[in-house]
Design an enzyme around this catalytic site. Structure first.
Site, PDB file in Angstrom:
ATOM      1  N   GLY A   1      39.928  49.626  47.414  1.00  0.00           N
ATOM      2  CA  GLY A   1      41.156  49.414  46.479  1.00  0.00           C
ATOM      3  C   GLY A   1      42.443  49.745  47.365  1.00  0.00           C
ATOM      4  O   GLY A   1      42.521  50.808  47.903  1.00  0.00           O
TER       5      GLY A   1
ATOM      6  N   SER B   1      48.185  48.613  45.193  1.00  0.00           N
ATOM      7  CA  SER B   1      49.593  48.305  44.806  1.00  0.00           C
ATOM      8  C   SER B   1      50.008  48.217  43.477  1.00  0.00           C
ATOM      9  O   SER B   1      51.105  48.699  42.976  1.00  0.00           O
ATOM     10  CB  SER B   1      50.053  46.848  45.734  1.00  0.00           C
ATOM     11  OG  SER B   1      49.485  46.039  44.837  1.00  0.00           O
ATOM     12  N   ASN B   2      48.864  48.001  42.532  1.00  0.00           N
ATOM     13  CA  ASN B   2      49.059  47.932  41.151  1.00  0.00           C
ATOM     14  C   ASN B   2      49.287  49.441  40.873  1.00  0.00           C
ATOM     15  O   ASN B   2      50.106  49.813  39.652  1.00  0.00           O
ATOM     16  CB  ASN B   2      48.329  47.300  40.146  1.00  0.00           C
ATOM     17  CG  ASN B   2      48.471  45.704  40.207  1.00  0.00           C
ATOM     18  OD1 ASN B   2      49.333  45.310  39.598  1.00  0.00           O
ATOM     19  ND2 ASN B   2      47.840  45.010  41.258  1.00  0.00           N
TER      20      ASN B   2
ATOM     21  N   ASN C   1      43.218  45.863  32.004  1.00  0.00           N
ATOM     22  CA  ASN C   1      42.900  45.400  33.283  1.00  0.00           C
ATOM     23  C   ASN C   1      44.138  44.457  33.698  1.00  0.00           C
ATOM     24  O   ASN C   1      44.574  43.827  32.810  1.00  0.00           O
ATOM     25  CB  ASN C   1      41.565  44.655  33.285  1.00  0.00           C
ATOM     26  CG  ASN C   1      41.169  44.241  34.677  1.00  0.00           C
ATOM     27  OD1 ASN C   1      41.411  45.114  35.578  1.00  0.00           O
ATOM     28  ND2 ASN C   1      40.587  43.100  34.969  1.00  0.00           N
TER      29      ASN C   1
ATOM     30  N   HIS D   1      44.206  40.824  36.036  1.00  0.00           N
ATOM     31  CA  HIS D   1      43.699  39.978  36.510  1.00  0.00           C
ATOM     32  C   HIS D   1      44.600  38.827  37.241  1.00  0.00           C
ATOM     33  O   HIS D   1      45.644  38.375  36.657  1.00  0.00           O
ATOM     34  CB  HIS D   1      42.654  39.206  35.722  1.00  0.00           C
ATOM     35  CG  HIS D   1      41.877  38.158  36.366  1.00  0.00           C
ATOM     36  ND1 HIS D   1      40.637  38.487  37.370  1.00  0.00           N
ATOM     37  CD2 HIS D   1      41.671  36.850  36.472  1.00  0.00           C
ATOM     38  CE1 HIS D   1      39.866  37.362  37.684  1.00  0.00           C
ATOM     39  NE2 HIS D   1      40.715  36.437  37.332  1.00  0.00           N
TER      40      HIS D   1
ATOM     41  N   ASP E   1      36.640  40.034  32.060  1.00  0.00           N
ATOM     42  CA  ASP E   1      37.866  39.615  31.899  1.00  0.00           C
ATOM     43  C   ASP E   1      38.006  38.788  30.366  1.00  0.00           C
ATOM     44  O   ASP E   1      38.437  37.613  30.377  1.00  0.00           O
ATOM     45  CB  ASP E   1      38.037  38.313  32.990  1.00  0.00           C
ATOM     46  CG  ASP E   1      38.149  38.929  34.454  1.00  0.00           C
ATOM     47  OD1 ASP E   1      38.620  40.427  34.426  1.00  0.00           O
ATOM     48  OD2 ASP E   1      37.729  38.468  35.281  1.00  0.00           O
TER      49      ASP E   1
ATOM     50  N   GLU F   1      52.354  40.772  39.194  1.00  0.00           N
ATOM     51  CA  GLU F   1      51.465  41.830  38.559  1.00  0.00           C
ATOM     52  C   GLU F   1      52.148  43.169  38.466  1.00  0.00           C
ATOM     53  O   GLU F   1      51.976  43.925  37.588  1.00  0.00           O
ATOM     54  CB  GLU F   1      50.309  41.950  39.641  1.00  0.00           C
ATOM     55  CG  GLU F   1      49.329  40.700  39.538  1.00  0.00           C
ATOM     56  CD  GLU F   1      47.997  41.029  40.425  1.00  0.00           C
ATOM     57  OE1 GLU F   1      47.615  41.918  40.454  1.00  0.00           O
ATOM     58  OE2 GLU F   1      47.836  39.891  41.328  1.00  0.00           O
TER      59      GLU F   1
HETATM   60  C1  GRF Z   1      45.051  42.914  41.959  1.00  0.00           C
HETATM   61  O1  GRF Z   1      44.982  41.401  42.529  1.00  0.00           O
HETATM   62  C2  GRF Z   1      44.452  42.714  40.577  1.00  0.00           C
HETATM   63  O2  GRF Z   1      44.862  41.617  39.825  1.00  0.00           O
HETATM   64  C3  GRF Z   1      42.945  42.672  40.738  1.00  0.00           C
HETATM   65  O3  GRF Z   1      42.732  43.521  41.668  1.00  0.00           O
HETATM   66  C4  GRF Z   1      43.659  43.443  42.666  1.00  0.00           C
HETATM   67  C5  GRF Z   1      44.024  44.804  42.941  1.00  0.00           C
HETATM   68  O4  GRF Z   1      45.044  44.720  44.133  1.00  0.00           O
HETATM   69  N1  GRF Z   1      42.344  43.484  39.451  1.00  0.00           N
HETATM   70  P1  GRF Z   1      45.723  46.329  44.220  1.00  0.00           P
HETATM   71  O5  GRF Z   1      44.543  47.263  44.802  1.00  0.00           O
HETATM   72  O6  GRF Z   1      46.481  46.809  43.252  1.00  0.00           O
HETATM   73  O7  GRF Z   1      46.814  46.079  45.398  1.00  0.00           O
END
Ligand code: GRF
Length: 215
Positions: free
Chosen positions: A14, A17-18, A111, A113, A154, A183
């Site tokens: 991981g 970034s989110n 989640n 996506h 999903d 996102e």
């Molecule tokens: C993102 O593109 C999210 O949509 C998917 O996994 C990726 C995670 O990216 N589920 P990050 O680690 O949050 O940068």
């Protein structure tokens, strides 16, 4: 109303970034919640390192260290209890969450996506695969989806979607970057709606209730 305590779950590689967008939205007050713990499947992913540097609690729980999914799930629940977690956010978590967790946190697991579900999603559709499939299909728009998590990949009820244009000169990287920007907006928005108790799930529809502030 009691404080919403969030656990963010990330997988081994991981990037986070989110996770960071959620932490930032909570710490600047845009979302009235607290990121209590980051749970990773590995101790040393970029996301876990990033969390530790910011002084956020982390827990590494390796699913492969358990004899079955239920016992892995019970360990996750232990951590959730310890931190009094009310919302679980998957952010780059690549597994199906054990059903003991989903049952206990029904409609309290989200989640994100990187496509407009139900397009380009499901098992094996992660990372570059999603954007490659969208470009190969020739769609003119793509985007991201925040959804509640159920027992499959999903398939849970959709909370928020953001649409972006697909340009003819796009590569996987340029499309992914355009979507990632959205996102980081969509996830905090969905969490904020949850915190305000404005999400009502009926069959597979998520109704967004009006804000109490707008009188
Ligand atoms: C993102 O593109 C999210 O949509 C998917 O996994 C990726 C995670 O990216 N589920 P990050 O680690 O949050 O940068």
């Amino acid at each position: 109303m009691s404080q919403t305590n969030i656990a963010v779950l990330v997988s081994g590689h991981g990037r986070g970034s989110n996770m960071q967008a959620i932490i930032d939205a909570c710490s600047c007050g845009a979302v009235n919640a607290n990121v209590s713990v980051i749970i990773g499947t590995k101790e040393d992913s970029p996301a876990m390192n990033r969390a530790r540097l910011q002084g956020i609690n982390t827990a590494a729980i390796n699913p492969k260290a358990f004899p079955d999914n239920d016992s892995y799930g019970m360990q996750l629940l232990d951590v959730m209890n310890k931190h009094n977690i009310t919302l679980i956010c998957l952010a780059g978590y690549m597994r199906i969450l054990p059903s003991v967790v989903i049952k206990k946190y029904r409609w309290a697991v989200m989640n994100i996506h990187p496509s407009l579900i139900p397009l380009f999603c499901g098992q094996g559709m992660f990372g570059e695969n999603v954007h490659k499939a969208a470009l190969e299909y020739g769609v003119k728009v793509s985007g991201c989806t925040v959804h509640f998590v159920d027992e499959s990949y999903d398939t849970g009820p959709i909370i928020i979607q953001k649409v972006v244009p697909v340009k003819c000169c796009d590569t996987i990287e340029t499309l992914a970057a355009r979507i990632l920007e959205q996102e980081h907006i969509a996830y905090p928005e969905a969490i904020s709606l949850f915190v305000q108790n404005r999400l009502k799930v009926e069959d597979r529809c998520v109704h967004i209730l009006p804000s109490q502030d707008c009188n």
